[in-house]
Motif scaffolding. Structure first.
Motif, short mmCIF file in Angstrom:
data_model
loop_
_atom_site.label_atom_id
_atom_site.label_comp_id
_atom_site.label_asym_id
_atom_site.label_seq_id
_atom_site.Cartn_x
_atom_site.Cartn_y
_atom_site.Cartn_z
N THR A 1 49.69 51.40 55.64
CA THR A 1 49.81 49.94 55.74
C THR A 1 48.85 49.25 54.77
O THR A 1 49.20 48.21 54.21
CB THR A 1 49.50 49.45 57.17
OG1 THR A 1 48.16 49.77 57.53
CG2 THR A 1 50.45 50.07 58.17
N ALA A 2 47.67 49.83 54.57
CA ALA A 2 46.72 49.25 53.62
C ALA A 2 47.20 49.43 52.18
O ALA A 2 47.08 48.52 51.35
CB ALA A 2 45.34 49.87 53.82
N PRO B 1 51.00 42.17 48.14
CA PRO B 1 50.00 41.21 48.59
C PRO B 1 50.61 39.83 48.88
O PRO B 1 51.64 39.45 48.31
CB PRO B 1 49.03 41.13 47.41
CG PRO B 1 49.92 41.39 46.22
CD PRO B 1 50.88 42.44 46.69
N GLU B 2 49.97 39.12 49.76
CA GLU B 2 50.38 37.74 50.02
C GLU B 2 49.94 36.87 48.84
O GLU B 2 48.81 36.95 48.38
CB GLU B 2 49.73 37.25 51.32
CG GLU B 2 50.21 35.87 51.74
CD GLU B 2 49.63 35.46 53.08
OE1 GLU B 2 49.12 34.31 53.19
OE2 GLU B 2 49.66 36.28 54.02
N LYS B 3 50.84 36.04 48.37
CA LYS B 3 50.52 35.15 47.25
C LYS B 3 49.90 33.86 47.79
O LYS B 3 50.54 33.14 48.55
CB LYS B 3 51.80 34.84 46.46
CG LYS B 3 52.49 36.08 45.89
CD LYS B 3 51.64 36.79 44.86
CE LYS B 3 52.27 38.08 44.36
NZ LYS B 3 53.59 37.92 43.75
N PRO C 1 47.89 42.15 53.95
CA PRO C 1 48.40 41.59 52.69
C PRO C 1 47.63 40.34 52.24
O PRO C 1 47.47 40.10 51.04
CB PRO C 1 49.86 41.26 53.01
CG PRO C 1 50.21 42.20 54.12
CD PRO C 1 48.97 42.29 54.95
N LYS C 2 47.16 39.56 53.20
CA LYS C 2 46.41 38.35 52.89
C LYS C 2 45.04 38.69 52.30
O LYS C 2 44.59 38.10 51.31
CB LYS C 2 46.23 37.51 54.16
CG LYS C 2 45.83 36.06 53.92
CD LYS C 2 45.91 35.30 55.24
CE LYS C 2 45.86 33.80 55.01
NZ LYS C 2 46.06 33.06 56.28
N VAL C 3 44.38 39.68 52.92
CA VAL C 3 43.08 40.13 52.42
C VAL C 3 43.24 40.76 51.04
O VAL C 3 42.43 40.51 50.14
CB VAL C 3 42.45 41.14 53.41
CG1 VAL C 3 41.20 41.78 52.80
CG2 VAL C 3 42.11 40.46 54.72
N ALA C 4 44.29 41.54 50.86
CA ALA C 4 44.55 42.15 49.55
C ALA C 4 44.74 41.06 48.50
O ALA C 4 44.25 41.18 47.36
CB ALA C 4 45.81 43.03 49.63
N GLY C 5 45.42 39.96 48.88
CA GLY C 5 45.62 38.85 47.96
C GLY C 5 44.31 38.23 47.52
O GLY C 5 44.16 37.82 46.35
N VAL C 6 43.34 38.14 48.42
CA VAL C 6 42.02 37.59 48.07
C VAL C 6 41.36 38.44 46.99
O VAL C 6 40.87 37.92 45.97
CB VAL C 6 41.10 37.51 49.31
CG1 VAL C 6 39.67 37.16 48.89
CG2 VAL C 6 41.62 36.46 50.28
N VAL D 1 40.42 47.08 51.75
CA VAL D 1 41.25 46.27 52.64
C VAL D 1 41.30 46.92 54.02
O VAL D 1 41.20 46.24 55.05
CB VAL D 1 42.67 46.11 52.07
CG1 VAL D 1 43.59 45.44 53.08
CG2 VAL D 1 42.63 45.32 50.76
N HIS D 2 41.46 48.23 54.04
CA HIS D 2 41.52 48.98 55.30
C HIS D 2 40.26 48.76 56.12
O HIS D 2 40.32 48.59 57.35
CB HIS D 2 41.68 50.47 54.98
CG HIS D 2 41.80 51.35 56.18
ND1 HIS D 2 42.98 51.94 56.57
CD2 HIS D 2 40.88 51.75 57.09
CE1 HIS D 2 42.79 52.65 57.65
NE2 HIS D 2 41.50 52.56 58.00
N LYS D 3 39.11 48.78 55.45
CA LYS D 3 37.83 48.60 56.15
C LYS D 3 37.57 47.15 56.55
O LYS D 3 36.86 46.88 57.52
CB LYS D 3 36.68 49.11 55.27
CG LYS D 3 36.52 50.61 55.26
CD LYS D 3 36.06 51.12 56.61
CE LYS D 3 35.66 52.58 56.59
NZ LYS D 3 35.18 53.06 57.90
N GLU D 4 38.15 46.23 55.81
CA GLU D 4 37.91 44.81 56.09
C GLU D 4 38.61 44.35 57.37
O GLU D 4 38.09 43.54 58.12
CB GLU D 4 38.38 43.94 54.92
CG GLU D 4 37.45 43.92 53.72
CD GLU D 4 36.20 43.07 53.95
OE1 GLU D 4 35.92 42.69 55.09
OE2 GLU D 4 35.50 42.81 52.97
N THR D 5 39.81 44.85 57.60
CA THR D 5 40.56 44.37 58.76
C THR D 5 41.43 45.47 59.35
O THR D 5 42.06 46.24 58.61
CB THR D 5 41.45 43.17 58.39
OG1 THR D 5 42.21 42.77 59.55
CG2 THR D 5 42.39 43.48 57.26
N VAL D 6 41.44 45.53 60.67
CA VAL D 6 42.30 46.50 61.37
C VAL D 6 43.66 45.90 61.68
O VAL D 6 44.54 46.58 62.20
CB VAL D 6 41.64 46.99 62.67
CG1 VAL D 6 40.34 47.71 62.38
CG2 VAL D 6 41.41 45.83 63.63
#
Length: 347
Positions: free
Chosen positions: A294-295, A302-304, A224-229, A213-218
């Protein structure tokens, strides 16, 4: 000469002597005795250094070493058992101040984040404290330590929680490692452990996913949205298919972590590595970077939603476009490919 005159002469001599002695004593102790031009400097005294070595080091900063030595003797500094550490000297300090400063070990403020490998992390820390990178690596790879704390060489990077810390410069590699382990246990509070358990993840697995997640978006607000994916993909038994893991696999295979890869090619997806989540299911063996707090908290909170896919946005740079279906994702992907081609990004 009368006795009275003799006494007078002696008295004058004694008083003159005392005045001279007092002046010399004052000069030795209280007059400025530095020769550097900066307002302040940090001086490092290595572990095990004796008084002779200290004097050799201090000769670069002290104007009159005989005055320094005189005060050092008076204040019993040569007998001080442990002389090592980092010490702060200020321009214009007198010998008394200098000796006092050499008794006050000044902490080093350490900050680290986004290290891709333990080697990178050890190198960064070894640059800031006395322990060198090899001794730090050895301490973190110690099998007894790893087994006792439930880590492996592949995932021990998860132990290091990026934050600001204070250490004494002469902290040993083992003490530094043990402090990191203590901070790790403090980070994983009962509340965080409960959230990880609800996600059916261990703290180490949370760190591995958080590194992706950390590497996907700064963007902290998007994490939280990326983590949800990714959690949705895991729940469906899908492969993570995370581009950052492919990039890590390519770097690992080539043993070149200095290369910059902005575009993942089809040939990269064939890289045979457990870190390549396009080829292998589940999480990689360890973090692909050192995730920041934060990651980590994004994975734990995570965002649901129902998104399964996401792609870099070409209209809201730095963020991503999310999709529920493969067809929706393909539209977003084609926009991104067209933009990348227009920018001439080949790698």
């Amino acid at each position: 000469m009368s006795i009275k005159k003799i006494i007078g002469v002696v008295s004058v001599v004694l008083i003159t002597g005392l005045i001279i002695y007092g002046y010399l004593l004052y000069r030795d102790i209280f007059s400025g005795n530095t020769k550097f031009q900066d307002k302040e400097v940090f001086v490092a005294i290595p572990t095990g250094a004796d008084y002779v070595e200290v004097k050799q080091i201090m000769s670069a900063y002290v104007k009159d070493m005989s005055r320094f030595e005189t005060v050092a003797e008076k204040k019993s500094y040569p007998q001080k058992a442990d002389k090592s550490g980092q010490f702060l000297l200020k321009k214009g300090m007198n010998s008394n101040d200098i000796i006092n400063a050499l008794r006050q070990n000044v902490p080093v403020k350490l900050a680290f984040n986004n290290q891709e490998r333990l080697e990178n992390f050890a190198g960064r820390i070894g640059f800031q404290i006395e322990a060198d990178s090899l001794s730090i690596l050895t301490a973190f790879r110690d099998q007894r330590f790893l087994e006792a704390n439930g880590f492996t060489e592949a995932n021990v990077l998860a132990l290091c929680i990026p934050n600001s810390y204070e250490f004494f410069w002469n902290t040993s590699a083992v003490k530094f490692r043990d402090k990191m382990a203590k901070e790790y246990r403090m980070f994983w509070t009962t509340a965080r452990l409960a959230k990880a358990k609800d996600l059916n993840l261990t703290p180490i697995q949370v760190a591995i996913l958080a590194s992706i997640v950390h590497k996907e978006t700064v963007k902290n607000d998007e994490r939280p949205k990326v983590a949800g994916v990714y959690l949705n993909r895991l729940a469906k038994g899908m492969k993570l298919e995370a581009d950052p893991t492919v990039i890590y696999a390519v770097k690992l295979q080539s043993n070149d972590f200095n290369q910059v890869i902005k575009r993942v090619l089809y040939k990269d997806l064939e890289t045979d590595s457990r870190y390549n989540t396009y080829r292998y299911e589940g999480l990689p063996p360890g973090p692909i970077a050192m995730p920041d707090i934060t990651a980590l908290d994004a994975v734990l909170n995570p965002e649901k939603h129902h998104y399964i896919y996401f792609c870099a946005s070409v209209t809201n740079f730095g963020y991503h476009e999310f999709a529920v279906t493969a067809a929706q994702h393909e539209v977003n992907r084609q926009k991104y490919v067209a933009w990348v081609n227009s920018q001439g990004i080949k790698r």
